[in-house]
Design a protein around this motif. Sequence first.
Motif, short mmCIF file in Angstrom:
data_model
loop_
_atom_site.label_atom_id
_atom_site.label_comp_id
_atom_site.label_asym_id
_atom_site.label_seq_id
_atom_site.Cartn_x
_atom_site.Cartn_y
_atom_site.Cartn_z
N ILE A 105 6.33 -7.52 -8.62
CA ILE A 105 6.51 -8.22 -9.91
C ILE A 105 7.86 -7.86 -10.54
N VAL A 106 8.17 -6.55 -10.56
CA VAL A 106 9.43 -6.12 -11.20
C VAL A 106 10.64 -6.66 -10.42
N LEU A 107 10.51 -6.68 -9.10
CA LEU A 107 11.59 -7.23 -8.26
C LEU A 107 11.80 -8.72 -8.57
N TYR A 133 15.66 -12.94 -13.72
CA TYR A 133 16.20 -12.80 -15.08
C TYR A 133 17.29 -11.72 -15.21
N GLY A 134 17.47 -10.89 -14.18
CA GLY A 134 18.41 -9.78 -14.31
C GLY A 134 17.65 -8.48 -14.52
N TRP A 135 18.33 -7.36 -14.29
CA TRP A 135 17.63 -6.07 -14.24
C TRP A 135 17.36 -5.46 -15.61
N ALA A 178 14.70 -13.55 -22.31
CA ALA A 178 14.70 -12.10 -22.09
C ALA A 178 13.34 -11.50 -22.50
N TRP A 179 12.77 -12.05 -23.57
CA TRP A 179 11.47 -11.57 -24.06
C TRP A 179 10.38 -11.84 -23.02
N ILE A 180 10.38 -13.07 -22.47
CA ILE A 180 9.39 -13.44 -21.45
C ILE A 180 9.54 -12.54 -20.22
#
Lengths: 250, 68
Positions: free
Chosen positions: A28-30, A36-38, A127-129
């Motif tokens: 998921i994080v990947l 969206y960027g790290w 960015a929030w999502i």
Amino acid sequence: MLTWSTAVPAVGAAFGASVVEVVEAFTIVLAVGTVYGWRPAIIGSSAALVTLAAMIVALGGLLGAVPIHLLQFVIGVLLLLFGMRWLHKAILRAAGVVPLRDEQSAYADKTDQLSELSRQARPARVAWIAGLAAYKGVLLEGIEVAFIVIAVGAGRGLLWPAALGAFAACLLVLGIGALIHRPLARVPENTLKFAVGVMLSSFGMFWTGEGLGVEWPGNDAALLVFALLFAAVGLGIAGGIRGRREQVRP
Amino acid sequence: MRSLVAILRELLGLFVGDAGLAVGILAIVAAVALLIRTATLVPLHGGYLLVVALVALLATTVVRAARR
């Protein structure tokens, strides 16, 4: 007193379960980081880890106040629900009834879903999502890890060994993930889930019994007997169902 | 709010996958607890009943799910 017969299954269960959960959280994080960027991926994950730490500290304080038999009974029942659910699903997957989880396809689904969301959302909300997606993924998988560590560790003073097992799994998965920078598709997830399901169900049986006042013959060695019983029944049923499905297939 | 509901639903899902399995586990544990508390069974025999009933429940629910 810390004995090998309880410490090894506790650490093994915490390690194996954590590998499975951290692999899923990593996917998921990947996906969030790639789409969206790290920055939001790291902020969301870090916020989830802080929330988890707060929950563990709060829960850890409460655990000390609960009488040991009640604690063993409640944790035993929760472990039975959790462990037998994993084992049930792992048997169906091993039998070919339910498809095996594919980390590559989970990653592709997640990136598609996130890309679609970012097209629909206003730029300020993107960015929030992204942060929320990483937060939710890490928090949910992390809660499973925290539950397993507390459940296999709390009944017998094995919290630290179990936590070390989980921590080692996190380091291993994140280390490999950082190196290859792809979803960890080669982890034998169903085999791990089957083994962990067997161990958690055995702990659940053992502690539910102890909570009800049962003195198991052989004390801690009963855990091994339960594990062998669950494993034999699980493998037997999976083999039987698979064999029947192959006979039916034209 | 929707995220919170989703998180709570997923938390419940940690313990309840197959409803028959979850209800069966709770029913077996409650029945064994009752039999031990009312001294109908000595604790050790209650323990044996717990083992046999839970393993049988696992086998039954898996076979039933495979047939669906």
